[in-house]
Design an enzyme around this catalytic site. Sequence first.
Site, PDB file in Angstrom:
ATOM      1  CE  LYS A 117      -3.813  -0.660   2.558  1.00 12.89           C
ATOM      2  NZ  LYS A 117      -4.571  -1.147   3.734  1.00 12.89           N
ATOM      3  CD  GLU A 201      -3.782   6.618   3.782  1.00 19.25           C
ATOM      4  OE1 GLU A 201      -4.909   6.483   4.300  1.00 19.25           O
ATOM      5  OE2 GLU A 201      -3.466   6.079   2.728  1.00 19.25           O
ATOM      6  CE  LYS A 202      -5.998  16.497   7.873  1.00 22.36           C
ATOM      7  NZ  LYS A 202      -5.651  16.597   9.319  1.00 22.36           N
ATOM      8  CE  LYS A 237     -14.370  -2.512   0.563  1.00 19.32           C
ATOM      9  NZ  LYS A 237     -13.553  -3.069  -0.530  1.00 19.32           N
ATOM     10  CD  GLU A 289      -6.601  -1.630  -0.046  1.00 20.30           C
ATOM     11  OE1 GLU A 289      -5.560  -2.312  -0.075  1.00 20.30           O
ATOM     12  OE2 GLU A 289      -7.654  -2.047   0.464  1.00 20.30           O
ATOM     13  NE  ARG A 293      -8.103  -8.885  -2.644  1.00 19.60           N
ATOM     14  CZ  ARG A 293      -9.222  -8.371  -2.134  1.00 19.60           C
ATOM     15  NH1 ARG A 293     -10.392  -8.709  -2.618  1.00 19.60           N
ATOM     16  NH2 ARG A 293      -9.173  -7.501  -1.152  1.00 19.60           N
ATOM     17  CB  VAL A 296     -16.209  -9.571  -1.236  1.00 15.94           C
ATOM     18  CG1 VAL A 296     -17.533 -10.090  -0.689  1.00 15.94           C
ATOM     19  CG2 VAL A 296     -15.026 -10.248  -0.548  1.00 15.94           C
ATOM     20  NE  ARG A 339     -18.684  -7.731   1.861  1.00 17.26           N
ATOM     21  CZ  ARG A 339     -17.365  -7.725   1.771  1.00 17.26           C
ATOM     22  NH1 ARG A 339     -16.634  -8.496   2.557  1.00 17.26           N
ATOM     23  NH2 ARG A 339     -16.759  -6.935   0.906  1.00 17.26           N
TER      24      ARG A 339
HETATM   25  P1  ADP Z   1     -12.971  -6.879  -0.725  1.00 14.85           P
HETATM   26  O1  ADP Z   1     -11.819  -5.952  -0.594  1.00 14.85           O
HETATM   27  O2  ADP Z   1     -12.800  -7.935  -1.729  1.00 14.85           O
HETATM   28  O3  ADP Z   1     -14.251  -6.171  -0.810  1.00 14.85           O
HETATM   29  P2  ADP Z   1     -12.811  -7.154   2.048  1.00 14.85           P
HETATM   30  O4  ADP Z   1     -12.262  -5.803   2.043  1.00 14.85           O
HETATM   31  O5  ADP Z   1     -13.981  -7.432   2.896  1.00 14.85           O
HETATM   32  O6  ADP Z   1     -13.109  -7.670   0.597  1.00 14.85           O
HETATM   33  O7  ADP Z   1     -11.731  -8.156   2.465  1.00 14.85           O
HETATM   34  C1  ADP Z   1     -10.474  -8.087   1.890  1.00 14.85           C
HETATM   35  C2  ADP Z   1      -9.872  -9.433   1.951  1.00 14.85           C
HETATM   36  O8  ADP Z   1      -9.688  -9.832   3.282  1.00 14.85           O
HETATM   37  C3  ADP Z   1     -10.746 -10.457   1.281  1.00 14.85           C
HETATM   38  O9  ADP Z   1      -9.916 -11.106   0.382  1.00 14.85           O
HETATM   39  C4  ADP Z   1     -11.238 -11.365   2.373  1.00 14.85           C
HETATM   40  O10 ADP Z   1     -11.122 -12.727   2.027  1.00 14.85           O
HETATM   41  C5  ADP Z   1     -10.321 -11.060   3.519  1.00 14.85           C
HETATM   42  N1  ADP Z   1     -11.083 -10.918   4.748  1.00 14.85           N
HETATM   43  C6  ADP Z   1     -12.263 -10.296   4.898  1.00 14.85           C
HETATM   44  N2  ADP Z   1     -12.688 -10.363   6.146  1.00 14.85           N
HETATM   45  C7  ADP Z   1     -11.747 -11.040   6.839  1.00 14.85           C
HETATM   46  C8  ADP Z   1     -11.596 -11.448   8.201  1.00 14.85           C
HETATM   47  N3  ADP Z   1     -12.519 -11.203   9.128  1.00 14.85           N
HETATM   48  N4  ADP Z   1     -10.476 -12.109   8.537  1.00 14.85           N
HETATM   49  C9  ADP Z   1      -9.556 -12.394   7.627  1.00 14.85           C
HETATM   50  N5  ADP Z   1      -9.638 -12.038   6.338  1.00 14.85           N
HETATM   51  C10 ADP Z   1     -10.711 -11.387   5.936  1.00 14.85           C
HETATM   52  P1  ADP Z   2      -7.707  -2.660   3.780  1.00 11.85           P
HETATM   53  O1  ADP Z   2      -6.540  -3.042   2.941  1.00 11.85           O
HETATM   54  O2  ADP Z   2      -7.697  -3.313   5.091  1.00 11.85           O
HETATM   55  O3  ADP Z   2      -8.983  -2.775   3.012  1.00 11.85           O
HETATM   56  P2  ADP Z   2      -7.901   0.221   3.351  1.00 11.85           P
HETATM   57  O4  ADP Z   2      -6.722   1.081   3.165  1.00 11.85           O
HETATM   58  O5  ADP Z   2      -8.694  -0.096   2.142  1.00 11.85           O
HETATM   59  O6  ADP Z   2      -7.466  -1.110   4.107  1.00 11.85           O
HETATM   60  O7  ADP Z   2      -8.856   0.898   4.436  1.00 11.85           O
HETATM   61  C1  ADP Z   2      -9.964   0.190   4.962  1.00 11.85           C
HETATM   62  C2  ADP Z   2     -11.004   1.187   5.431  1.00 11.85           C
HETATM   63  O8  ADP Z   2     -10.462   2.017   6.481  1.00 11.85           O
HETATM   64  C3  ADP Z   2     -11.486   2.174   4.387  1.00 11.85           C
HETATM   65  O9  ADP Z   2     -12.519   1.649   3.589  1.00 11.85           O
HETATM   66  C4  ADP Z   2     -11.960   3.333   5.238  1.00 11.85           C
HETATM   67  O10 ADP Z   2     -13.226   3.068   5.808  1.00 11.85           O
HETATM   68  C5  ADP Z   2     -10.940   3.344   6.353  1.00 11.85           C
HETATM   69  N1  ADP Z   2      -9.812   4.240   6.044  1.00 11.85           N
HETATM   70  C6  ADP Z   2      -8.697   3.932   5.343  1.00 11.85           C
HETATM   71  N2  ADP Z   2      -7.851   4.976   5.269  1.00 11.85           N
HETATM   72  C7  ADP Z   2      -8.442   5.994   5.930  1.00 11.85           C
HETATM   73  C8  ADP Z   2      -8.076   7.355   6.230  1.00 11.85           C
HETATM   74  N3  ADP Z   2      -6.916   7.879   5.830  1.00 11.85           N
HETATM   75  N4  ADP Z   2      -8.954   8.090   6.944  1.00 11.85           N
HETATM   76  C9  ADP Z   2     -10.122   7.586   7.368  1.00 11.85           C
HETATM   77  N5  ADP Z   2     -10.518   6.317   7.142  1.00 11.85           N
HETATM   78  C10 ADP Z   2      -9.699   5.522   6.421  1.00 11.85           C
HETATM   79 MG    MG Z   3      -9.415  -1.777   1.239  1.00  4.76          MG
END
Ligand code: ADP
Ligand code: ADP
Ligand code: MG
Length: 462
Positions: A117, A201-202, A237, A289, A293, A296, A339
Site C-alpha cells: 500500500k 495517513e491523515k 465492508k 489502495e 484481484r 467480494v 453480506r
Molecule cells: P474486498 O476488498 O474484496 O471487498 P474485504 O475488504 O472485505 O473484501 O476483504 C479483503 C480481503 O480480506 C478479502 O480477500 C477477504 O477474504 C479477507 N477478509 C475479509 N474479512 C476477513 C476477516 N474477518 N479475517 C480475515 N480475512 C478477511
Molecule cells: P484494507 O486493505 O484493510 O482494506 P484500506 O486502506 O482499504 O485497508 O482501508 C480500509 C477502510 O479504512 C477504508 O474503507 C476506510 O473506511 C478506512 N480508512 C482507510 N484509510 C483511511 C483514512 N486515511 N482516513 C479515514 N478512514 C480511512
Molecule cells: Mg481496502
Amino acid sequence: MPISRLLIANRGEIAVRIQRAARELGITTIQVYSAADAESLAVRMADEAINIGPFQAAKSYLNIEAVLAAAKATGADAIHPGYGFLSENPVFADAVEAAGLIFVGPKGETIRTMGDKAAARGAAQRVGVPVVPGSEGRVADLDEARRLAEKLGFPVMIKASAGGGGRGIRVAETAEALGAALDQAAAEATAAFGDGGLYLEKFIGNARHIEVQILGDGVNAIHCYERECSLQRRRQKVWEEAPAAVLSLDVREALCASAVALAKSVSYRGAGTLEYLYDEKSQSFYFIEMNTRIQVEHPVTEMITGIDLVREMISIAGGEPLRYQQSDVRLSGHAIEVRINAEDGSHDFRPSPGKVTALQVPGGMGTRFDTLLYAGYAVSPFYDSLLGKLIVWDTSREMALRRLGRALGELKIEGVITTAPLHQRLVEAPEIRAGAFHTRWLEQWLTTKMKPQDAMMEQSSR
Ligand code: ADP
Ligand code: ADP
Ligand code: MG
C-alpha cells in the site's frame, strides 16, 4: 494459450462463483479443498476435487507447495486464486508462472508494486492521482512518525503496508497515543501478513468509500464504473452499492479516468479495484489502495454493466485481448449487495458456525444469491464467516431498496445466526434511504440504534 483445466485455489462462495464462469467457458473445474471442506458446495459442484491438507489455512489454502502439487497432479493449466488467501501474494503468482501454469491475475511484479500500500501511493502520485496526505513510503520509527503526524495534524491513521481485510490499522487521536498505536498495528500486521511495515495517513473523518472496478489486458485498460462501500464494521465492508449515489457526472468521470490512468501506468492485466476516500463537501477523492484481484462485492458491478467480470478475467488470462472498449461499458440502474455472515449481531458479531437445518433462497427478477450454502451443510468455524451475498438490481436506488427488503424477507437460513436481520433493519433506516452515510456511520448507528435486545427480538421473531 486458452485455458482448458482451471484449478480453483480458494473455497466458499467465490470458488462456486469461479466454477460457474469457467463452466460457461467450457473449462474443466478442479477444486482444491482442506479436510474441513470435503463436504463443501464447491467440492460437490466441481468436475474434479483434490484434498490439499488439513483445516488450518496455513497448511492448505495458504500452502503454495500443496497448491502447486495439486495443480501438477491434476494436470491443471491455470490457477484462479479468488480473493483472500494467496490472491495477492506475488511469490505465489511468480511460482505459478515458473511452474509453467497461467496465474489468473496480474504479474507478480504488478502485485508487488500495487499490493504494497505504501508503494501503491507512490505509483498513484506519479500519474497525478491524489492520495490522502501522509508518509512517503514506510515510516522507519516512532520519531519519524511523530514528526510527520505533527505536520499532518491529528488524528492520523497508522496502516500496514501489507494490510488487507481491515487489519493492521489503528487511529491515533493524539501524539501521546501514537506510540501504542504503532506497536499494536505492527504486531497485528506481523501476525496477519508476516510484515510489520507501517505508513501514516491523515485521518479523513466522515468520508465515503468509493472504488473503481477496472479490467486490463496488459496493453489496454477500461473501467466498469464505481461502487460505494461506505457501510463498514471494523473497516470491513457490510453492504455495497453501484453506482455511488453521491457522485456528479463530472466527478464520476474524473474518478474513473484516474483509475484507468493508474491501471495503464502499471500495464495492468486482469480485474482490479482502485479504492478511494471521497469527501462530499469538497467533492474531492483520494486514492487509498489497490486490490489486485476479484473483490467480494464485484457482483454489483456485474449487475449494472452486464459484464461477467470473472469470465473476463479468465479469458484475459487465456491470452485474449480485452473484449470491451470503454464506450461498450454502459451503466444501467442500481445494484445493492449485502453480506450474509454467520455472526450474532446481539453478541458483538461473534461467529455462529453450525449446521444449516433449512434454507430458503430468494429469487425473482433482479435477485441473485451467491452462496456456499445448501440445506444440511455444516458451517465451518475455521474460516471467515461469509455465507453468501444477496444482490439485487432495479431501475433506481429506491426500487433496488424495495427489492432488497422483499428478497431479505424470502431468505430463511435456519440453524445458524446470521446478519440478515441487521440488513432488514438497515433497509428501513432513514439515513440509508436518503443515502446519507459515511465509513463510520454504521458503527455509530449500531451503538445507538441497534441495542442488543432489538437484535435478539429480531432474530426470535424470524
Ligand atoms: P474486498 O476488498 O474484496 O471487498 P474485504 O475488504 O472485505 O473484501 O476483504 C479483503 C480481503 O480480506 C478479502 O480477500 C477477504 O477474504 C479477507 N477478509 C475479509 N474479512 C476477513 C476477516 N474477518 N479475517 C480475515 N480475512 C478477511
Ligand atoms: P484494507 O486493505 O484493510 O482494506 P484500506 O486502506 O482499504 O485497508 O482501508 C480500509 C477502510 O479504512 C477504508 O474503507 C476506510 O473506511 C478506512 N480508512 C482507510 N484509510 C483511511 C483514512 N486515511 N482516513 C479515514 N478512514 C480511512
Ligand atoms: Mg481496502
